[in-house]
Design an enzyme around this catalytic site. Structure first.
Site, mmCIF file in Angstrom:
data_model
loop_
_atom_site.group_PDB
_atom_site.id
_atom_site.type_symbol
_atom_site.label_atom_id
_atom_site.label_comp_id
_atom_site.label_asym_id
_atom_site.label_seq_id
_atom_site.Cartn_x
_atom_site.Cartn_y
_atom_site.Cartn_z
ATOM 1 N N TRP A 182 -19.899 21.220 -11.533
ATOM 2 C CA TRP A 182 -21.348 21.125 -11.563
ATOM 3 C C TRP A 182 -21.874 22.028 -12.666
ATOM 4 O O TRP A 182 -21.780 23.242 -12.579
ATOM 5 C CB TRP A 182 -21.913 21.555 -10.201
ATOM 6 C CG TRP A 182 -23.401 21.474 -10.095
ATOM 7 C CD1 TRP A 182 -24.264 20.892 -10.962
ATOM 8 C CD2 TRP A 182 -24.213 22.005 -9.049
ATOM 9 N NE1 TRP A 182 -25.549 21.001 -10.529
ATOM 10 C CE2 TRP A 182 -25.556 21.683 -9.353
ATOM 11 C CE3 TRP A 182 -23.938 22.710 -7.867
ATOM 12 C CZ2 TRP A 182 -26.616 22.057 -8.534
ATOM 13 C CZ3 TRP A 182 -24.994 23.076 -7.064
ATOM 14 C CH2 TRP A 182 -26.333 22.747 -7.389
ATOM 15 N N GLU A 210 -15.705 19.690 -7.539
ATOM 16 C CA GLU A 210 -17.108 19.990 -7.824
ATOM 17 C C GLU A 210 -17.206 20.626 -9.204
ATOM 18 O O GLU A 210 -16.967 21.817 -9.363
ATOM 19 C CB GLU A 210 -17.670 20.956 -6.771
ATOM 20 C CG GLU A 210 -19.126 21.282 -7.013
ATOM 21 C CD GLU A 210 -19.535 22.650 -6.464
ATOM 22 O OE1 GLU A 210 -20.705 22.820 -6.133
ATOM 23 O OE2 GLU A 210 -18.681 23.557 -6.384
ATOM 24 N N TRP A 249 -29.405 -8.370 -3.096
ATOM 25 C CA TRP A 249 -29.090 -9.763 -2.787
ATOM 26 C C TRP A 249 -27.584 -9.943 -2.768
ATOM 27 O O TRP A 249 -26.859 -9.226 -3.442
ATOM 28 C CB TRP A 249 -29.654 -10.702 -3.855
ATOM 29 C CG TRP A 249 -31.131 -10.709 -4.032
ATOM 30 C CD1 TRP A 249 -32.012 -11.631 -3.536
ATOM 31 C CD2 TRP A 249 -31.915 -9.780 -4.802
ATOM 32 N NE1 TRP A 249 -33.289 -11.338 -3.929
ATOM 33 C CE2 TRP A 249 -33.275 -10.208 -4.704
ATOM 34 C CE3 TRP A 249 -31.636 -8.641 -5.538
ATOM 35 C CZ2 TRP A 249 -34.325 -9.530 -5.337
ATOM 36 C CZ3 TRP A 249 -32.677 -7.969 -6.158
ATOM 37 C CH2 TRP A 249 -33.998 -8.397 -6.057
ATOM 38 N N TRP A 262 -18.243 5.547 -17.212
ATOM 39 C CA TRP A 262 -17.064 5.756 -18.050
ATOM 40 C C TRP A 262 -15.764 5.676 -17.270
ATOM 41 O O TRP A 262 -14.779 5.144 -17.741
ATOM 42 C CB TRP A 262 -17.149 7.132 -18.735
ATOM 43 C CG TRP A 262 -17.941 7.105 -20.006
ATOM 44 C CD1 TRP A 262 -18.497 6.011 -20.602
ATOM 45 C CD2 TRP A 262 -18.262 8.228 -20.832
ATOM 46 N NE1 TRP A 262 -19.142 6.392 -21.751
ATOM 47 C CE2 TRP A 262 -19.010 7.730 -21.923
ATOM 48 C CE3 TRP A 262 -17.991 9.594 -20.755
ATOM 49 C CZ2 TRP A 262 -19.488 8.570 -22.922
ATOM 50 C CZ3 TRP A 262 -18.464 10.423 -21.765
ATOM 51 C CH2 TRP A 262 -19.207 9.908 -22.836
ATOM 52 N N TRP A 263 -15.768 6.275 -16.127
ATOM 53 C CA TRP A 263 -14.509 6.325 -15.388
ATOM 54 C C TRP A 263 -14.823 6.138 -13.911
ATOM 55 O O TRP A 263 -14.709 7.069 -13.114
ATOM 56 C CB TRP A 263 -13.807 7.655 -15.650
ATOM 57 C CG TRP A 263 -12.329 7.577 -15.422
ATOM 58 C CD1 TRP A 263 -11.635 6.562 -14.846
ATOM 59 C CD2 TRP A 263 -11.367 8.577 -15.763
ATOM 60 N NE1 TRP A 263 -10.303 6.852 -14.826
ATOM 61 C CE2 TRP A 263 -10.110 8.076 -15.382
ATOM 62 C CE3 TRP A 263 -11.443 9.842 -16.344
ATOM 63 C CZ2 TRP A 263 -8.944 8.805 -15.568
ATOM 64 C CZ3 TRP A 263 -10.287 10.549 -16.533
ATOM 65 C CH2 TRP A 263 -9.050 10.036 -16.155
ATOM 66 N N LEU A 297 -12.688 20.172 -3.843
ATOM 67 C CA LEU A 297 -12.372 21.415 -4.536
ATOM 68 C C LEU A 297 -13.653 22.085 -4.985
ATOM 69 O O LEU A 297 -14.437 21.509 -5.737
ATOM 70 C CB LEU A 297 -11.478 21.124 -5.749
ATOM 71 C CG LEU A 297 -10.157 20.427 -5.422
ATOM 72 C CD1 LEU A 297 -9.504 19.913 -6.684
ATOM 73 C CD2 LEU A 297 -9.229 21.379 -4.686
ATOM 74 N N ASP A 298 -13.825 23.313 -4.519
ATOM 75 C CA ASP A 298 -15.047 24.038 -4.826
ATOM 76 C C ASP A 298 -14.980 24.625 -6.236
ATOM 77 O O ASP A 298 -13.911 25.065 -6.680
ATOM 78 C CB ASP A 298 -15.205 25.173 -3.799
ATOM 79 C CG ASP A 298 -16.535 25.888 -3.957
ATOM 80 O OD1 ASP A 298 -17.573 25.215 -3.820
ATOM 81 O OD2 ASP A 298 -16.525 27.100 -4.229
ATOM 82 N N LYS A 358 -24.203 0.466 -20.131
ATOM 83 C CA LYS A 358 -23.420 0.759 -18.938
ATOM 84 C C LYS A 358 -24.116 1.849 -18.147
ATOM 85 O O LYS A 358 -25.008 2.520 -18.668
ATOM 86 C CB LYS A 358 -22.031 1.230 -19.341
ATOM 87 C CG LYS A 358 -21.285 0.182 -20.111
ATOM 88 C CD LYS A 358 -19.818 0.509 -20.144
ATOM 89 C CE LYS A 358 -19.044 -0.719 -20.605
ATOM 90 N NZ LYS A 358 -17.620 -0.548 -20.469
ATOM 91 N N ARG A 377 -15.152 24.439 -12.108
ATOM 92 C CA ARG A 377 -15.448 24.902 -13.466
ATOM 93 C C ARG A 377 -14.759 26.231 -13.749
ATOM 94 O O ARG A 377 -14.635 26.661 -14.874
ATOM 95 C CB ARG A 377 -16.945 25.113 -13.629
ATOM 96 C CG ARG A 377 -17.685 23.921 -14.183
ATOM 97 C CD ARG A 377 -19.162 24.161 -14.086
ATOM 98 N NE ARG A 377 -19.574 25.244 -14.962
ATOM 99 C CZ ARG A 377 -20.688 25.945 -14.808
ATOM 100 N NH1 ARG A 377 -21.502 25.670 -13.799
ATOM 101 N NH2 ARG A 377 -21.006 26.893 -15.642
ATOM 102 N N ASP A 425 -25.652 22.204 -1.142
ATOM 103 C CA ASP A 425 -26.245 23.124 -2.110
ATOM 104 C C ASP A 425 -27.555 22.575 -2.668
ATOM 105 O O ASP A 425 -28.543 23.283 -2.757
ATOM 106 C CB ASP A 425 -25.288 23.350 -3.291
ATOM 107 C CG ASP A 425 -24.117 24.245 -2.925
ATOM 108 O OD1 ASP A 425 -24.317 25.176 -2.121
ATOM 109 O OD2 ASP A 425 -23.019 24.010 -3.444
ATOM 110 N N MET A 447 -16.897 32.076 0.729
ATOM 111 C CA MET A 447 -16.390 33.359 0.235
ATOM 112 C C MET A 447 -15.128 33.683 1.017
ATOM 113 O O MET A 447 -15.092 34.610 1.826
ATOM 114 C CB MET A 447 -17.437 34.461 0.438
ATOM 115 C CG MET A 447 -18.746 34.193 -0.269
ATOM 116 S SD MET A 447 -18.619 34.501 -2.024
ATOM 117 C CE MET A 447 -19.088 36.209 -2.031
#
Lengths: 537, 892
Positions: free
Chosen positions: B698, B696, B889, B766-767, B670-671, B759, B674, B779, B551
């Site tokens: 998430w 991040e 192995w 994918w990337w 980077l927090d 895959k 989104r 968290d 914060m």
């Protein structure tokens, strides 16, 4: 030549009158000024508007007669003509439709189309393969996959440029039609053959054009039927969504001999290639020609002293810069014949295409290769083996341009992304000079040029394309090759986006402002609300 | 009669224009006008005016009598500049009823089901039966003798029977089906279809069902009551509109008498009933708007007369334009009576009822220099009526071609309607276009519009990319490989390090407690480095309202619970000395304010970045920001920063560069990314040129009924979209992989570890070069435990991420635990075999209890209790590492 003209409402009339000018060349003023169409050539016409009421009309000029077709464009695109102006197309993946006539990665293409539309790209190019459509049996056409693509394109409100491919592709693997390959097994002379006896099975030899080698039909007839079937199958799209058709003219769709059976490895300098005149029918033609010229001995085969595929020009006598046989009377005899055969072949196909599509609104295109390796030598061996009799002392592209002009077709030139600076010095190649030479020939014969790139995303390529697009001679359109994983990859797509955006002029004249944009969006909103209500009904 | 929501499953809104005389239209608003011989214009008047040869919707105006209203008539003289009648389509709701009646036929043997409808239309009963003992909802075709004449079988499960008028004058359409009660038919199912409109009428979204025997399964769409079955819970209540009529009792009597006759079929206690349901049919209505323009010789002004037959109050929303682009403006007064100004953009005039009592009208006096009159109609029910989706445009200068103008508006509307993904994108393009027109006042707005379009383009491109990339065609695969392969192994690509990075999260949720974390960590620097890590992620360094640092308040104050700014610098210096790159945990999404605004809301910042409330997003009411809308999700505990503000971005870029140069950070974690658009992140990364970045992103995985979906493509797509928005300038935590590992390891569902294409199912499939794989962080685990990795399976998780491509991240708590030596062994195995973030994975087994893969043809691994041995062929695999539930192995 396709030009968008903005002018007064009386313009439809002007356009309808047959213009005697053979030298019309319009282009837009940089600032997109609505009231004027600037002309580059002094003797061309300048339309000025008299009233305050303008309409956009699209005029199509073919060479000698003037077709005109006033297409009224909507208000929304009036606002976006900064993007419209750049006639940019993007090629769809080569394997968009696979041999079982299904659309491959349709979802990706659909997303891609949307992205392109948003970017302001005008349309997409779709390769249509002979080996997919007429694969099973002669005259049995399966268009469904391609029709589905055309519909997707139409839905996305993009234009479509169709390339009719009468050749095969190595990567991805799309061979010639099965039944053609079967014929070829027993009758290998339908394919090109080189001196060492190797056949090139990715397109038919031009020497069989008029021979009834395909189940009693000549290849020209088969191509004709194919085109006619295409025309009827795609009639709902032709002239509205489909605005251009490229006629496949040979290996890789290009007007040339398959002088390089295998492309050179990227780290190696492209060799000079070989003459492809050793299949039975080519040899027959050569023999007849030689006899008619009174030199029967010259008709027994190709030049004996030409080097092989990946050799350098000087490794044998024929292409030597000084004193090479290409400059001898025999050399001239052979090269004239060899290149004339190619031009006649192109003429046969393009006149076929114009005869079929001439009554529609689509333009017919043909692709001419850019054989730029060894351009800086005197003999231009790469061009010679490919069938262009272009040397330090002879312009070989005039005749080609003339042939295109005769058929009112436009030329597609690849390699607009190549700059001399990025060529290996030892290759003595010059894509820029060759391009300039061909474009000059085209300009002389009033053949419109549209461009393509060869590589994708190579350093400096976008700048080079831009230079070619916006330079002195305006391109008819540019087709960027080609959609696929690499195209959308983070390594490539951002630079493409930037390229497209940089093409549209950033600063517009103030009267282009969509001043009522709020109202406009509002009305769109309300209409969408109405739609929702209707859906719920 | 109450109205039950009967869904009309109208497939397409493209209703044909079909004005019909309609006796049943309900209230007075109905279109009895069509019967009024005095109204409206001839069919000719309406069709001739539409330019032949252009693409127009042909208007089928039928059954209107030719008679022209006086006022409009007057305009037919020579001074008329313009005269036009436009069709207007509306949807009118017509109420009617459906009835269903079951009763016994006269001979008392058979029963009869009658279905009728009171609305006009071409009604079809689409029906089938189910037999006793049938399960499921499948229909069967009824036996032949049940089918009324005129029935058509539809495939093999239904019958379509048209409803017929009982008699010519009757308003009901009806169909009757004879039933033999001794047949094995359990129920009749039907829906009603109106062939005219193509609309389907169902009952509560499902078929109507008339049960004929004791149909136990009450799924709520039964019609008809039953007796003999004592309990029919709620049957009556379910049909609020069901009207049990007197016939019912009569039928009851009948049925009971039948009952006695046929005592063997005790459970077939059929009972007659009668039931009505109201339905609403949406009928497309055709109305007209007529406009005429006349030059007034005295005033040399134009008089525009407008009238319409649309019933009810009609409001004209209008303006004028002086040019071709139809820019709305408000003309000078005078205006017609009952005119108001709407938002300074348009005028609104209420139409006055016409003398004849049908429809309404208005006339407008307009200056002669105006080019056009623009309008739309607002109808009583708050719908808008337009000219094929566009504004009506009435040219005012007589000389101009009317046809062209109309054609123009015509094509606009058609273009709009013809597009599949119409409105949003059209709006978008308009915004973009207007965005390119740089009007100063609109700068920010247009910039946003442009950005949102670019964002949309990027999204689409990302989608196309991922599909092209994952499709198996060798063509695209090669293309991709070509891009990745030539990259020299040690080349550092921006934001993703060398490709051989292994990340250590250098703190947990408790690390702030000692107050000297930096110093404690400093002592462990060489140890962490010796374990094989290359990058370490430090806790958020700024002054913060919460002790953990998430914060932040004053971004330039780096004295935190973890230590002072000098201790931080010292720590970073010693981490660099042992070869570790250092990531700063930067919180860019939100920032806690220093001061309150006049309303007492905390949204004014202090410190070196003393932003005001313009830096706070405008769509979070808690913080009353004056900024633009948030470009992402909101974090509700603190003011979210509006990254669309130029000054905010400039300050943040400066701050990041300061952290890089002054403090020595090499990159960023980077927090909560989104919370704002990835395009801004790109901006920040371009400015600060970090060595390694991980964001991040998430959000929740996809679950169906608490069972995790196998296909988490949508989840990883969102992460990939974000990475794409940053232009691939950094990576993101592979939350998808963690989530799938939870299920795979925790519930022994190892098959989940292969996606449909064979895959890895996370972002790493994918990337890989942008995926930062992890199994736990401060968290999800630590003392918070928001989403803890299945206990005891941690090493299987690490065996997965440390052998696979992507950049693995190991949590502090695991590094300094009893797992330490195992983790160290896995890391050294990874480094020894030069596994990197772009290594290739060949999944060889993904079964219930075992997952096995070969990576880069150098490592083989398996996790899970099931058995797997690497192939014993030309390659010789030797066991390198073995632990609880995993084995690795390497080639010997």
């Amino acid at each position: 030549m396709e030009v968008s003209v903005i002018g007064s409402s009386s313009q439809a009339k002007i356009c309808k009158t047959e213009l005697a000018y053979r030298d019309l060349r319009f282009c837009f003023g940089k600032n997109n000024d609505k009231s004027k169409i600037l002309s580059r050539k002094p003797n061309s016409v300048c339309f000025e508007s008299q009233t305050a009421r303008f309409r956009k009309a699209r005029l199509r000029f073919t060479l000698e007669a003037v077709h005109s077709e006033a297409v009224l464009e909507s208000k929304s695109s009036t606002g976006s003509n900064s993007l419209d102006k750049v006639r940019l197309f993007v090629g769809l993946p080569l394997d968009t439709v696979s041999d079982c006539n299904t659309v491959n990665h349709a979802r990706a293409i659909a997303a891609g189309l949307k992205a392109l539309k948003l970017l302001g790209v005008e349309g997409v190019e779709l390769p249509v393969w002979w080996g997919v459509v007429e694969n099973e049996a002669m005259g049995k056409y399966g268009w469904s996959g391609y029709l589905a693509v055309a519909e997707m394109v139409q839905k996305a409100d993009l234009k479509l440029h169709v390339s009719l491919c009468f050749h095969a592709s190595r990567q991805p693997k799309i061979p010639l039609p099965k039944w053609v390959m079967q014929i070829g097994e027993s009758q290998s002379s339908i394919f090109f053959r080189d001196r060492s006896g190797q056949h090139y099975r990715e397109s038919l030899s031009l020497a069989v054009d008029d021979l009834a080698v395909l189940n009693g039909k000549t290849p020209i007839q088969v191509y004709h039927d194919f085109c006619a079937s295409f025309k009827s199958a795609f009639s709902p799209f032709i002239g509205s969504t489909i605005m251009g058709i490229s006629m496949g003219l040979g290996p890789d769709g290009e007007l040339r001999y398959p002088s390089h059976h295998k492309p050179a490895k990227s780290d190696k300098i492209t060799g000079i290639g070989e003459f492809q005149c050793y299949d039975l029918n080519m040899l027959n033609l050569l023999k007849q020609h030689a006899e008619a010229n009174g030199n029967p001995l010259w008709g027994l085969g190709g030049p004996h002293d030409a080097p092989t595929y990946h050799q350098s020009p000087n490794s044998n006598n024929f292409f030597r810069d000084h004193g090479g046989s290409w400059e001898s009377p025999y050399g001239d005899f052979f090269l004239s014949w060899y290149s004339n055969e190619l031009i006649s072949h192109g003429n046969r196909l393009l006149s076929l295409a114009s005869s079929i599509f001439g009554d529609t609104a689509v333009n017919v295109y043909g692709k001419v290769p850019l054989m730029y390796s060894w351009y800086k030598t005197r003999a231009h061996p790469c061009e010679l083996t490919a069938g262009f009799y272009n040397t330090a002392s002879r312009d070989g592209y005039e005749a080609v341009a003339q042939m295109f002009a005769r058929n009112s077709c436009k030329i597609i030139l690849p390699g607009m992304d190549l700059s001399d600076a990025h060529q290996p010095h030892e290759s003595l190649s010059s894509p820029e000079l060759l391009l300039a030479q061909i474009r000059t020939a085209c300009g002389k014969h009033k053949v419109q040029v549209s461009g393509q790139n060869l590589a994708s995303g190579a350093p400096g390529s976008f700048q080079q394309i831009k230079k070619n697009m916006l330079g002195e001679n305006v391109l008819d359109l540019f087709t960027y090759q080609r959609m696929g994983a690499h195209f959308f990859s983070p390594e490539h797509f951002p630079s493409f986006t930037e390229f497209v955006r940089s093409l549209s002029q950033p600063e517009l004249h103030s009267d282009d402002l969509l001043a009522e944009e709020e109202e406009a969006t509002e009305s769109v909103h309300t209409s969408s609300d109405a739609n929702i209500q209707m859906q719920a009904a | 009669m109450t109205t039950v929501a009967i869904d009309s499953l109208l497939p397409k809104p493209g209703l044909s224009f079909r004005p019909k005389a309609n006796v049943l239209l309900k209230p007075s608003r109905s279109l009895n006008c069509y019967r009024n011989p005095k109204l409206l214009f001839s069919r000719g008047a309406c069709s001739c005016s539409f330019k032949p040869g252009r693409r127009i919707h042909v208007v089928e105006a039928s059954s209107t009598d030719a008679a022209v209203i006086d006022t409009f008539e007057a305009f037919s003289s020579d001074d008329v500049l313009y005269k036009e009648t436009f069709p207007v389509k509306r949807i009118e709701k017509v109420e009617g009823k459906i009835y269903i009646r079951l009763d016994q036929s006269e001979d008392q043997k058979n029963w009869q089901l009658a279905v009728g409808c009171s609305l006009p239309g071409k009604w079809i009963l689409h029906w089938g039966v189910s037999y006793v003992g049938d399960s499921g909802s499948e229909w069967d075709q009824p036996p032949k003798d049940m089918r009324p004449p005129g029935s058509i079988p539809i495939k093999d499960y239904a019958i379509e029977t048209p409803l017929k008028k009982l008699s010519k004058g009757d308003m009901f359409h009806e169909v009757k089906i004879e039933l033999n009660p001794s047949s094995a038919i359990a129920a009749i199912h039907f829906v009603l279809k109106d062939e005219e409109t193509g609309a389907w009428y169902q009952h509560r979204g499902r078929d109507f069902k008339v049960p004929l025997v004791d149909y136990l399964e009450d799924d709520g769409n039964m019609v008809g009551a039953k007796r003999g079955f004592g309990i029919w819970p709620g049957a009556l209540g379910q049909f609020s509109n069901m009207l049990l009529k007197s016939e019912t009792s009569q039928a009851n009597a009948q049925s009971s008498s039948k009952e006695s006759k046929d005592s063997k079929k005790e459970n077939r206690q059929l009972e007659g009933f009668y039931e009505e349901q109201s339905i609403v049919k949406k009928v497309p209505m055709g109305n007209f708007v007529s406009v005429a323009v006349r030059k007034c010789s005295e005033t040399s002004k134009n008089i525009l007369y407008l009238e319409t037959d649309i019933p009810g109050d009609v409001l004209v929303h209008w303006g004028v334009c002086r040019d071709d682009v139809q820019t709305w403006e408000i003309p000078a007064a005078p205006y017609p009576p009952e005119t108001t100004v709407f938002k300074n953009k348009a005028l609104r005039t209420q139409l006055q009822p016409k003398g004849t009592g049908n429809g309404s009208r208005a006339s407008f006096t307009l200056d002669e220099d105006l080019v056009g009159f623009l309008f739309v109609l607002k109808l009583e029910d708050n719908t808008w009526s337009k000219f094929k989706g566009n504004d009506f445009f009435i040219p005012l200068s007589g000389a101009t071609s009317v046809v062209g103008q109309l054609a123009q508006s015509d094509s606009v509307s058609e273009e709009i309607s013809s597009k599949a993904y119409t409105d949003g994108i059209i709006t978008g393009i308009r915004n973009l276009v207007s965005g390119l027109n740089s009007k100063k006042s609109q700068k920010t707005k247009t910039k946003e519009a442009q950005e949102s379009i670019l964002q949309e383009i990027e999204k689409l491109a990302a989608e196309a990319y991922s599909i092209f990339r994952s499709s198996i065609t060798t063509f695209s695969e090669e293309a991709v490989l070509e891009i990745e392969a030539p990259k020299p192994a040690v080349k550092i690509s921006s934001g993703t390090g060398t490709g051989f990075e292994i990340l250590c999260q250098g703190f947990n949720w408790e690390s702030h407690k000692s107050g000297r974390w930096y110093m404690e960590l400093k002592e462990k620097a060489s140890e962490i480095s010796s374990l094989g890590f290359t990058v370490i992620w430090l806790p958020p360094p700024t002054e913060s309202v919460s002790p953990e640092g998430y914060m932040p308040k004053d971004l330039y104050n780096l004295n935190s619970r973890y230590g002072t700014i000098d201790e931080l610098k010292e720590l970073i210096k010693s981490l660099h000395e042992v070869g570790l790159k250092v990531l700063g945990d930067v919180v860019l999404n939100h920032r806690c304010a220093h001061y309150q605004n006049q309303n007492g809301v905390w949204n004014i910042f202090g410190g070196r970045l003393d932003w005001d409330d313009r830096a706070v997003v405008g769509d979070d009411p808690h913080f009353q920001g004056r900024g633009n809308k948030s470009s992402g999700d909101n974090f509700h505990a603190a003011p979210n920063i509006d990254h669309s503000q130029e000054f905010v971005r400039k300050d943040l870029k400066e701050w990041l560069c300061w952290l890089r140069e002054e403090i020595g950070y090499d990159g960023w974690r980077l927090d909560f990314v989104r919370g704002f658009w990835g395009g801004y992140v790109k901006d920040y990364l371009d400015a600060s040129e970090p060595y390694f970045v991980v964001g991040e992103y998430w959000d929740s995985l996809n679950y169906t009924y608490s069972e995790m979906d196998h296909d988490q493509d949508a989840h990883r797509q969102r992460i990939v979209d974000w990475i794409n928005a940053t232009n691939g300038a950094g990576g993101a935590f592979d939350v998808t992989t963690k989530g799938i590992l939870h299920s795979a390891l925790g519930k022994c569902e190892y098959w989940r570890l292969s996606d449909q294409k064979g895959k890895p199912p996370g972002v790493v499939g994918w990337w890989p070069s942008r995926a930062v794989t992890f199994i736990e962080n401060h968290d999800t685990g630590s003392t918070q435990g928001h989403w803890r990795f299945p206990g005891g399976k941690e090493m299987q998780g690490y065996a997965y991420i440390l052998t696979h491509p992507g950049t693995p991240a190991v949590f502090y708590d695991h590094v300094f635990s009893h797992y330490r030596s195992e983790i160290a062994a896995l890391i050294s195995l990874r480094n020894r075999n030069k596994i990197h973030c772009r290594s290739t994975v060949k999944i060889v087994k993904a079964e219930r209890d075992v997952y096995a893969a070969i990576i880069d043809d150098k490592l083989a691994m398996k996790i899970g209790p099931g058995s797997y041995e690497p192939p014993s062929g030309s390659q010789r695999w030797s066991s390198a590492l073995e632990g609880n539930g995993y084995k690795v192995w390497e080639l010997s």
